[in-house]
Design a protein around this motif. Sequence first.
Motif, PDB file in Angstrom:
ATOM      1  N   THR A 163       0.820  -1.217   0.000  1.00 18.18           N
ATOM      2  CA  THR A 163       0.000   0.000   0.000  1.00 18.18           C
ATOM      3  C   THR A 163       0.852   1.265   0.000  1.00 18.18           C
ATOM      4  OG1 THR A 163      -0.164  -0.176   2.406  1.00 18.18           O
ATOM      5  CG2 THR A 163      -1.972  -1.109   1.110  1.00 18.18           C
ATOM      6  N   LYS A 164       2.039   1.206   0.601  1.00 15.64           N
ATOM      7  CA  LYS A 164       2.912   2.385   0.603  1.00 15.64           C
ATOM      8  C   LYS A 164       3.375   2.715  -0.805  1.00 15.64           C
ATOM      9  CE  LYS A 164       4.718   1.974   5.338  1.00 15.64           C
ATOM     10  NZ  LYS A 164       5.933   1.808   6.175  1.00 15.64           N
ATOM     11  N   ALA A 165       3.700   1.680  -1.576  1.00 17.20           N
ATOM     12  CA  ALA A 165       4.100   1.889  -2.971  1.00 17.20           C
ATOM     13  C   ALA A 165       2.935   2.437  -3.784  1.00 17.20           C
ATOM     14  CB  ALA A 165       4.605   0.581  -3.577  1.00 17.20           C
ATOM     15  N   SER A 166       1.724   1.998  -3.463  1.00 20.41           N
ATOM     16  CA  SER A 166       0.533   2.476  -4.180  1.00 20.41           C
ATOM     17  C   SER A 166       0.312   3.964  -3.948  1.00 20.41           C
ATOM     18  CB  SER A 166      -0.705   1.693  -3.727  1.00 20.41           C
ATOM     19  OG  SER A 166      -0.577   0.320  -4.014  1.00 20.41           O
ATOM     20  N   SER A 167       0.500   4.408  -2.711  1.00 22.96           N
ATOM     21  CA  SER A 167       0.228   5.807  -2.374  1.00 22.96           C
ATOM     22  C   SER A 167       1.133   6.765  -3.135  1.00 22.96           C
ATOM     23  CB  SER A 167       0.385   6.022  -0.865  1.00 22.96           C
ATOM     24  OG  SER A 167       1.725   5.780  -0.454  1.00 22.96           O
ATOM     25  N   LYS A 168       2.326   6.302  -3.533  1.00 21.64           N
ATOM     26  CA  LYS A 168       3.251   7.159  -4.265  1.00 21.64           C
ATOM     27  C   LYS A 168       2.793   7.414  -5.701  1.00 21.64           C
ATOM     28  CE  LYS A 168       7.271   5.611  -1.588  1.00 21.64           C
ATOM     29  NZ  LYS A 168       8.587   4.909  -1.643  1.00 21.64           N
ATOM     30  N   LYS A 169       1.847   6.616  -6.192  1.00 24.30           N
ATOM     31  CA  LYS A 169       1.371   6.767  -7.567  1.00 24.30           C
ATOM     32  C   LYS A 169       0.067   7.551  -7.652  1.00 24.30           C
ATOM     33  CE  LYS A 169       3.136   4.950 -10.565  1.00 24.30           C
ATOM     34  NZ  LYS A 169       4.234   5.354 -11.458  1.00 24.30           N
ATOM     35  N   VAL A 170      -0.365   8.123  -6.511  1.00 23.91           N
ATOM     36  CA  VAL A 170      -1.618   8.877  -6.490  1.00 23.91           C
ATOM     37  C   VAL A 170      -1.325  10.336  -6.173  1.00 23.91           C
ATOM     38  CG1 VAL A 170      -3.873   9.130  -5.392  1.00 23.91           C
ATOM     39  CG2 VAL A 170      -2.918   6.845  -5.762  1.00 23.91           C
ATOM     40  N   VAL A 171      -1.880  11.242  -6.969  1.00 22.28           N
ATOM     41  CA  VAL A 171      -1.768  12.678  -6.724  1.00 22.28           C
ATOM     42  C   VAL A 171      -3.146  13.198  -6.332  1.00 22.28           C
ATOM     43  CG1 VAL A 171      -2.118  13.199  -9.188  1.00 22.28           C
ATOM     44  CG2 VAL A 171      -1.045  14.884  -7.697  1.00 22.28           C
ATOM     45  N   HIS A 172      -3.193  14.058  -5.325  1.00 22.88           N
ATOM     46  CA  HIS A 172      -4.446  14.576  -4.790  1.00 22.88           C
ATOM     47  C   HIS A 172      -4.647  16.040  -5.202  1.00 22.88           C
ATOM     48  CE1 HIS A 172      -5.122  11.093  -2.057  1.00 22.88           C
ATOM     49  NE2 HIS A 172      -3.801  11.029  -2.076  1.00 22.88           N
ATOM     50  N   ASP A 173      -5.898  16.502  -5.089  1.00 20.89           N
ATOM     51  CA  ASP A 173      -6.248  17.894  -5.411  1.00 20.89           C
ATOM     52  C   ASP A 173      -5.721  18.258  -6.805  1.00 20.89           C
ATOM     53  OD1 ASP A 173      -7.341  18.033  -2.883  1.00 20.89           O
ATOM     54  OD2 ASP A 173      -5.565  18.940  -1.993  1.00 20.89           O
ATOM     55  N   VAL A 174      -6.208  17.548  -7.800  1.00 24.11           N
ATOM     56  CA  VAL A 174      -5.706  17.727  -9.160  1.00 24.11           C
ATOM     57  C   VAL A 174      -6.358  18.947  -9.814  1.00 24.11           C
ATOM     58  CG1 VAL A 174      -5.304  16.600 -11.386  1.00 24.11           C
ATOM     59  CG2 VAL A 174      -5.407  15.232  -9.302  1.00 24.11           C
ATOM     60  N   PHE A 175      -7.638  18.839 -10.156  1.00 23.20           N
ATOM     61  CA  PHE A 175      -8.348  19.959 -10.776  1.00 23.20           C
ATOM     62  C   PHE A 175      -9.393  20.563  -9.844  1.00 23.20           C
ATOM     63  CE2 PHE A 175      -7.238  17.214 -14.537  1.00 23.20           C
ATOM     64  CZ  PHE A 175      -6.146  17.988 -14.919  1.00 23.20           C
ATOM     65  N   SER A 176      -9.652  19.878  -8.733  1.00 22.02           N
ATOM     66  CA  SER A 176     -10.541  20.403  -7.701  1.00 22.02           C
ATOM     67  C   SER A 176     -10.141  19.773  -6.378  1.00 22.02           C
ATOM     68  CB  SER A 176     -12.013  20.091  -8.025  1.00 22.02           C
ATOM     69  OG  SER A 176     -12.232  18.686  -8.071  1.00 22.02           O
ATOM     70  N   LYS A 177     -10.463  20.416  -5.295  1.00 25.28           N
ATOM     71  CA  LYS A 177     -10.088  19.925  -3.984  1.00 25.28           C
ATOM     72  C   LYS A 177     -10.757  18.569  -3.713  1.00 25.28           C
ATOM     73  CE  LYS A 177      -7.503  23.403  -2.726  1.00 25.28           C
ATOM     74  NZ  LYS A 177      -6.053  23.242  -2.455  1.00 25.28           N
ATOM     75  N   GLY A 178      -9.946  17.594  -3.324  1.00 29.20           N
ATOM     76  CA  GLY A 178     -10.472  16.292  -2.958  1.00 29.20           C
ATOM     77  C   GLY A 178     -10.423  15.240  -4.046  1.00 29.20           C
ATOM     78  N   ASP A 179     -10.196  15.634  -5.317  1.00 28.19           N
ATOM     79  CA  ASP A 179     -10.142  14.616  -6.369  1.00 28.19           C
ATOM     80  C   ASP A 179      -8.765  13.957  -6.386  1.00 28.19           C
ATOM     81  OD1 ASP A 179      -8.582  16.568  -7.465  1.00 28.19           O
ATOM     82  OD2 ASP A 179      -9.617  16.659  -9.381  1.00 28.19           O
ATOM     83  N   MET A 180      -8.673  12.818  -7.052  1.00 27.23           N
ATOM     84  CA  MET A 180      -7.439  12.037  -7.093  1.00 27.23           C
ATOM     85  C   MET A 180      -7.175  11.561  -8.516  1.00 27.23           C
ATOM     86  SD  MET A 180      -7.685   9.590  -3.706  1.00 27.23           S
ATOM     87  CE  MET A 180      -9.132   8.740  -4.359  1.00 27.23           C
TER      88      MET A 180
END
Length: 706
Positions: free
Chosen positions: A530-547
């Motif tokens: 799961t730690k490796a997975s979290s590195k591939k996710v970016v948050h707050d892309v085009f609106s607050k809260g999206d991924m």
Amino acid sequence: MCTAPADDGAAKATIDAAGPSHGSTALNSTQVSIAIDPNQGPEQQKKCNWRCCLQWIMVPVLSVGTALLWYYLGAWWGLAALYGSVIATLLVRPGFRWFYIAAVTGPRDTVAVIAYIRVLMFVKRQQRKNLNIGDIFEASVARHPDKLAIVSESQQWTFRQLNEHSNRVANVFHSHGYKKGDVVGLLLENRAEFVATWLGLSKIGVITPLINTNLRGASLQHSITVGQCTALIYGASFRAAVMDIAKDLPAHVGLYQFNDEGSQAHATDEGLSQGLAQQLNGLLDTAAKDKVAAGATRADHHDKLVYIYTSGTTGLPKAAVITHSRYFFIAAGIHYALGFRDQDVFYTPLPLYHTAGGVMSMGQALLFGSTVVIRKKFSASGYFADCARFQCTIGQYIGEMARYILSTPAAAHDRKHQVRMVFGNGLRPQIWPHFVERFGIQRVGEFYGATEGNANIMNNDSTVGAIGFVSRILPQVYPISIIRADPHTGEPLRNKKGLCERCEPNETGVFIGKIVKGNPCREFLGYVDTKASSKKVVHDVFSKGDMAFISGDLLVSDERGYLYFKDRTGDTFRWKGENVSTSEVEAQLSNLTGYKDVIVYGVSIPNTEGRAGMAAIYDPTREVKVEVLGQELTKALPSYARPQFLRFLRKIDLTGTFKLRKVELQQQGFDPAAIEDELFYAGSDGVYAPLTQSVYERIQRNEMRF
């Protein structure tokens, strides 16, 4: 040798200004410098602002006018006014050019939308009925039990045989106490039993990590432990590799050895005789083949099916999660997007432990009843010979494979085959036209995607060099984007609101895919870790809260929405104030050296800003003439992109998906005391000269300038 440095505050990137379908196919033929600073483009912003203001004025005025015409002159006049108002508004923003692009790309987008709808309907239908891969496969068995499912040089298995073997596997492991949710690793070469084994395990809900057969020692042990295996099935040919680490594995990991036809005589070899492993063949022979035991728990549609490992080009392999629903989406996605037919015969010499061969090609047999021809190991000279021999209609390639095939001498079977399409990823635009011309290929289906990711795209119209496209008319249909990012780190660049910004056409950025949980097309399942997975996710892309899933790859789009691969973030390096794309330099060097393997990377020089380019060329027989190569590079590449150092490799290391490893080479640098290969450096006149120990020491003392 030197070029003027870029202005402060703006990172520059060299890209191809024109897409290959309506411009030159050479990536360095038309080059422009663009800024990827988040505050760039003030003129475009001003232009957008006045268009927005004009549109805000037009909308209420045209609305009132339309309403008055409708009221006083009737509905027909009102509808005509409404239509005219919409056209007038769109001509202001986005403008006339939008109509032109819509007309040009409309047919392409229409085909893609229809395919996407068919994929969604296919996946939803299986989801609604809670079907798994085994359910769909058994339906194919019922329709044509005696049709060939898997063919190789030594095997011809029908759908009935594949099903019977999978049932035997399911019953053996069910009788040994394995149940839904357990994990049993598989280390086996390309053969029909490979598919039947993981398919059988899936029928009782067991998850199967598909382990790379090239791994040994610590890497192999890591793959077994990170996959949390409770047992391992391995082929007899990998017995020594497994026995080397057997005592270091957790005590609960059971070992099962499968002996192929050539190893039956050695059934009492090491491991079996010591009681460390069980002989699987004998167990299978006595197991029921007609159906799975009634007490076994079947897998659900969203359950985990297999783990597929990343190729490990930058470190130890990571286990990516593939569920039944994800398998459906990948196999059906390429089936409908490229117009595969159920009666097609597929040829894949790729390893079945990776997504390309094991899901995209093999999925055509399991889900759609096609025949798939496999090969134990890839042979460049045997590729189209096999296609002709087995009457294949669709061939698969990956990585540098197409270049290896193209470098073979001309042969009679080059065009004496029935292949109407090849598909895969990694066909470089520099050799694309030569490949299709020499081998008479009608269509090329280039795709892009990561095993663990959700940002998958497809080139469905054979546009040279494009790895896919995003619609310019309705980009919301498939939510993927290219965002502005640091080309060296891949870190997204954010605006004043803390959000990411989309790149404009011809602007290089990082490719992302919006994450929508519960949607098999948009969900990000990630890795077992799961730690490796979290590195591939970016948050707050085009609106607050999206991924979004962030690919780590630098892409660029042209005006028509075609996407082109530029480089991996981190592989791009900065030299003389310019960003240098390693993939572009590699492509040019490979062409100039007769399609040889080339690896380009940046190395540090003391007291020098940025990193200098270094090219490692696989040339064990030393056919390349350095003087001639230097002259050709001067013509082919701008000065800042020409390698400052050359290394001629005597051996080379490839991943299972024909990717070249560069991390170790980069770490070794250009020290002749630590490297046995021939080394050269570019002198002040641009001519390459041997890099001796004395020259190296002068470079370290800053007595030589680059």
